[in-house]
Design an enzyme around this catalytic site. Structure first.
Site, short mmCIF file in Angstrom:
data_model
loop_
_atom_site.label_atom_id
_atom_site.label_comp_id
_atom_site.label_asym_id
_atom_site.label_seq_id
_atom_site.Cartn_x
_atom_site.Cartn_y
_atom_site.Cartn_z
N GLN A 190 -62.64 81.87 105.41
CA GLN A 190 -63.98 81.85 105.97
C GLN A 190 -64.64 83.22 105.81
O GLN A 190 -64.00 84.26 105.99
CB GLN A 190 -63.96 81.43 107.43
CG GLN A 190 -63.08 82.28 108.33
CD GLN A 190 -62.95 81.71 109.73
OE1 GLN A 190 -63.63 80.77 110.11
NE2 GLN A 190 -62.06 82.29 110.53
N HIS A 197 -58.71 81.18 107.31
CA HIS A 197 -58.92 80.24 108.40
C HIS A 197 -57.63 79.45 108.65
O HIS A 197 -57.20 79.29 109.78
CB HIS A 197 -60.08 79.29 108.08
CG HIS A 197 -60.47 78.41 109.22
ND1 HIS A 197 -61.56 77.58 109.18
CD2 HIS A 197 -59.92 78.20 110.44
CE1 HIS A 197 -61.66 76.91 110.33
NE2 HIS A 197 -60.66 77.27 111.10
N VAL A 226 -61.79 85.51 114.16
CA VAL A 226 -63.13 86.08 113.97
C VAL A 226 -64.01 85.85 115.20
O VAL A 226 -64.82 86.71 115.56
CB VAL A 226 -63.79 85.48 112.71
CG1 VAL A 226 -65.22 85.98 112.55
CG2 VAL A 226 -62.97 85.81 111.47
N PHE A 261 -55.05 81.96 118.30
CA PHE A 261 -55.57 81.35 117.08
C PHE A 261 -54.42 81.01 116.14
O PHE A 261 -54.34 79.89 115.61
CB PHE A 261 -56.55 82.32 116.42
CG PHE A 261 -57.17 81.84 115.15
CD1 PHE A 261 -57.62 80.54 115.01
CD2 PHE A 261 -57.33 82.70 114.07
CE1 PHE A 261 -58.22 80.10 113.83
CE2 PHE A 261 -57.91 82.28 112.89
CZ PHE A 261 -58.35 80.98 112.77
N GLN A 289 -53.06 77.20 114.85
CA GLN A 289 -52.96 76.84 113.44
C GLN A 289 -51.55 76.37 113.09
O GLN A 289 -51.36 75.41 112.33
CB GLN A 289 -53.36 78.04 112.57
CG GLN A 289 -54.84 78.35 112.58
CD GLN A 289 -55.68 77.26 111.96
OE1 GLN A 289 -55.36 76.75 110.88
NE2 GLN A 289 -56.76 76.87 112.62
N HIS A 340 -51.27 72.48 112.15
CA HIS A 340 -51.17 72.31 110.70
C HIS A 340 -49.81 72.72 110.13
O HIS A 340 -49.20 71.98 109.37
CB HIS A 340 -52.27 73.11 110.01
CG HIS A 340 -53.65 72.74 110.41
ND1 HIS A 340 -54.25 71.55 110.04
CD2 HIS A 340 -54.57 73.39 111.18
CE1 HIS A 340 -55.47 71.49 110.54
NE2 HIS A 340 -55.69 72.59 111.24
#
Length: 227
Positions: free
Chosen positions: A36, A60, A98, A107, A111, A115
């Site tokens: 990103q 990202h 970010v 964060f 993730q 994922h």
């Protein structure tokens, strides 16, 4: 066969099916490595970013994905090796939160759980997930900002045709088609994300499937994209 035994067998079959679908054995077709552009990511977020941004594409996420149907999420883990603390200085540079730089670890954790857990067997565990991303961004030179810079495309706020950006990325990925995400901000279309795609073994780049379709608010037009 008695009705009780039949019900028992159906129940067991259903339980087995649920177990298979909820585990990392469901599989996936390819990886999306999405980066990103920090200023545009902040501009497209409903809540303003808490800190100044850098004019860089940063990670990202690395997402196991399917060409057809839903992408796998929240899979079971087989190897519970956690992320090594020694990776964090590099991750803070290439994979910052970010939107809130006070919470990088939250964060990263999201993730991984959503994922990374679904990347088995290519991704073995949590530590391997983050080591893999560092390798892709730095060692394998899949840094989108660097790829664009090598093509003399710099983050100077100019509006460019999509073909120029796409050709630059193709030159850095063996002529494979990337995926783009754009969004309008005060009437100006900004380049928000670029995704590079590779096969499920991460051995080769592939053309990214499933681009945003006409009518999507994230579709990049052919002209006048600010970067």
């Amino acid at each position: 066969m008695g009705i009780t035994r039949m019900i028992y067998m159906v129940t067991m079959l259903f339980s087995l099916l649920v177990s298979i679908l909820s585990s990392s054995t469901v599989g996936f077709d390819y990886f999306q490595f999405t980066q990103q552009y920090q200023p545009a990511a902040c501009n497209s977020n409903p809540t303003p970013c808490k800190d100044p941004t850098d004019k860089l594409f940063t990670v990202h996420g690395l997402w196991p994905s399917n060409k057809i149907g839903r992408d796998p999420e929240y899979c079971k883990t087989r190897n519970r090796r956690k992320r090594a603390k020694t990776l964090e200085p590099q991750l803070e540079i290439i994979w910052p939160n970010v939107l809130d730089r006070t919470n990088h670890t939250g964060f990263w954790r999201r993730q991984w759980k959503k994922h990374g857990t679904c990347g088995y067997p290519t991704i073995q565990n949590e530590n391997d997930y983050f080591e893999t991303v560092i390798k892709m961004y730095i060692t394998e030179k899949q840094n989108v900002s660097r790829i664009l810079s090598n093509a003399k495309i710099e983050p100077d706020g100019q509006s460019r045709p999509l073909v120029d950006i796409e050709n630059a990325i193709r030159n850095g990925t063996h002529n494979k088609k990337p995926k783009f995400k754009c969004q309008k901000n005060n009437g100006v279309t900004e380049l928000v994300e670029i995704t590079l795609c590779s096969d499920k073994n991460r051995a080769h780049f592939i053309d990214c499937p499933n681009p945003f379709l006409p009518g999507s608010p994230y579709l990049c037009p052919n002209i006048s994209i600010r970067y």
